[in-house]
Design an enzyme around this catalytic site. Structure first.
Site, short mmCIF file in Angstrom:
data_model
loop_
_atom_site.label_atom_id
_atom_site.label_comp_id
_atom_site.label_asym_id
_atom_site.label_seq_id
_atom_site.Cartn_x
_atom_site.Cartn_y
_atom_site.Cartn_z
N ASN A 6 0.86 -1.19 0.00
CA ASN A 6 0.00 0.00 0.00
C ASN A 6 0.90 1.24 0.00
O ASN A 6 1.41 1.64 1.04
CB ASN A 6 -0.90 -0.05 1.25
CG ASN A 6 -1.82 1.15 1.33
OD1 ASN A 6 -1.91 1.95 0.39
ND2 ASN A 6 -2.51 1.28 2.46
N HIS A 91 -10.17 1.20 4.23
CA HIS A 91 -8.95 1.46 4.99
C HIS A 91 -9.24 2.52 6.06
O HIS A 91 -10.02 3.45 5.82
CB HIS A 91 -7.83 1.95 4.04
CG HIS A 91 -6.50 1.97 4.71
ND1 HIS A 91 -6.13 2.97 5.58
CD2 HIS A 91 -5.45 1.10 4.66
CE1 HIS A 91 -4.91 2.72 6.03
NE2 HIS A 91 -4.49 1.58 5.49
N GLU A 161 -6.33 -4.71 10.32
CA GLU A 161 -5.37 -3.62 10.51
C GLU A 161 -5.74 -2.80 11.75
O GLU A 161 -6.51 -1.82 11.64
CB GLU A 161 -5.38 -2.68 9.30
CG GLU A 161 -4.90 -3.29 8.03
CD GLU A 161 -4.18 -2.25 7.18
OE1 GLU A 161 -3.01 -2.49 6.86
OE2 GLU A 161 -4.76 -1.20 6.88
N GLY A 167 1.53 2.62 10.83
CA GLY A 167 2.43 3.74 10.60
C GLY A 167 3.50 3.94 11.66
O GLY A 167 4.10 5.01 11.74
N SER A 209 2.47 -1.71 10.68
CA SER A 209 3.89 -1.75 11.03
C SER A 209 4.54 -3.11 10.77
O SER A 209 5.30 -3.62 11.60
CB SER A 209 4.10 -1.30 12.48
OG SER A 209 3.72 0.05 12.61
N GLY A 230 2.51 -0.91 4.50
CA GLY A 230 2.50 0.50 4.13
C GLY A 230 3.89 1.06 3.95
O GLY A 230 4.55 0.82 2.93
P1 PGA Z 1 2.05 0.65 7.78
O1 PGA Z 1 0.64 0.82 7.06
O2 PGA Z 1 2.69 -0.58 7.25
O3 PGA Z 1 2.78 1.90 7.42
O4 PGA Z 1 1.76 0.54 9.26
C1 PGA Z 1 -0.19 -0.28 6.83
C2 PGA Z 1 -1.48 0.19 6.26
O5 PGA Z 1 -2.04 1.21 6.72
O6 PGA Z 1 -2.00 -0.41 5.30
#
Ligand code: PGA
Length: 258
Positions: A6, A91, A161, A167, A209, A230
């Protein structure tokens, strides 16, 4: 294992997008996994159109409408015509700017009619000690899937998620035991919502993450079928390291030791 990259709005440059696409193609030739790229819409169009590789493409979001006088909307059909075959729907970053459960359900239905495989994101904002997060997950999943016909329900990929894990870095991601519990719980709800024994074939992904340092442990024993990645998916080196961790032989070895 299914890896959905993503890119969010991290990638704004066509050269960077092309580089990540090239790296992903190379990874899929060497590692036994399926990579789906979810670039921002204009970049998806540029990369996915006439794509002959095994890499698949996902819209990061789709319009709840089916076209017409809707300035700024990108419909499911528009994504499908340039080569997208998946759509991320619901999302938390879309829910934060207005996607209700009803809108999410509508988007799922549109995606299915145009032949895009929906990747439905669900997840609680807080992992509370009283277990209220379980009710949040059940409610999000049920409200999204219940309006669909039984057959349609079987075509949806679930991406769990939790908002509190998105993030950050690997230390903030879910613990393997908690993920194992959640995957079982989601499968139990799916078994109630899907016809016959079809839920056994549903794919359940984890996102939040996921990094090269934790992906193997999360993959080895939790029962997930893949990951929605992400920030770590937009750095060519980091993404390469992350996908390499999914070398099946290594995972089996790790699971055997656990
Ligand atoms: P992240 O995001 O890997 O940066 O935590 C995942 C997502 O929101 O799909």
């Amino acid at each position: 294992m299914l890896i959905v990259a993503n890119w969010k709005a991290y990638i704004e440059d066509f050269e960077k997008a092309k580089k990540l696409f090239a790296i992903s193609k190379k990874l899929m030739r060497t590692i036994d996994c399926n990579i789906v790229l979810a670039p921002p819409a204009p970049l998806l169009g540029a990369l996915a159109f006439r794509n002959k590789s095994k890499i698949a493409f996902a819209a990061q979001d789709v319009s709840a409408t089916t076209g017409g006088a809707e300035t700024g909307e990108a419909t499911v059909q528009a994504f499908a015509t340039v080569g997208a075959t998946y759509a991320i729907i619901g999302h938390s970053e879309r829910r934060a700017v207005g996607d209700t459960d009803a809108i999410v359900a509508k988007k799922l239905a549109h995606a299915l009619t145009q032949g895009l495989t929906p990747i439905l994101c669900i997840g609680e904002s807080e992992h509370d000690d009283e277990g209220r997060y379980l009710a949040v997950v059940r409610e999000e999943l049920t409200r999204a899937i219940e309006p669909l016909a039984p057959k349609e329900r079987t075509e949806i990929i679930i991406a769990y998620e939790p908002l509190w894990a998105i993030g950050k870095n690997a230390s903030a991601a879910i613990k393997t035991n908690d993920l194992t519990e959640m995957v079982l719980y989601i499968r139990k709800i799916l078994a109630e919502l899907l016809p016959g024994k079809s839920s056994a074939h549903s794919l359940v992904l984890y996102g939040g993450s996921v990094e090269s340092g934790n992906i193997r442990a999360l993959a080895a024993t939790s029962g997930v079928d893949g990951f929605l990645v992400g920030h770590e998916s937009v750095d060519p080196h980091a993404f390469t390291q992350l996908v390499k961790q999914l070398d099946q032989h290594q995972i089996r070895f790790d699971a055997g030791r656990a």
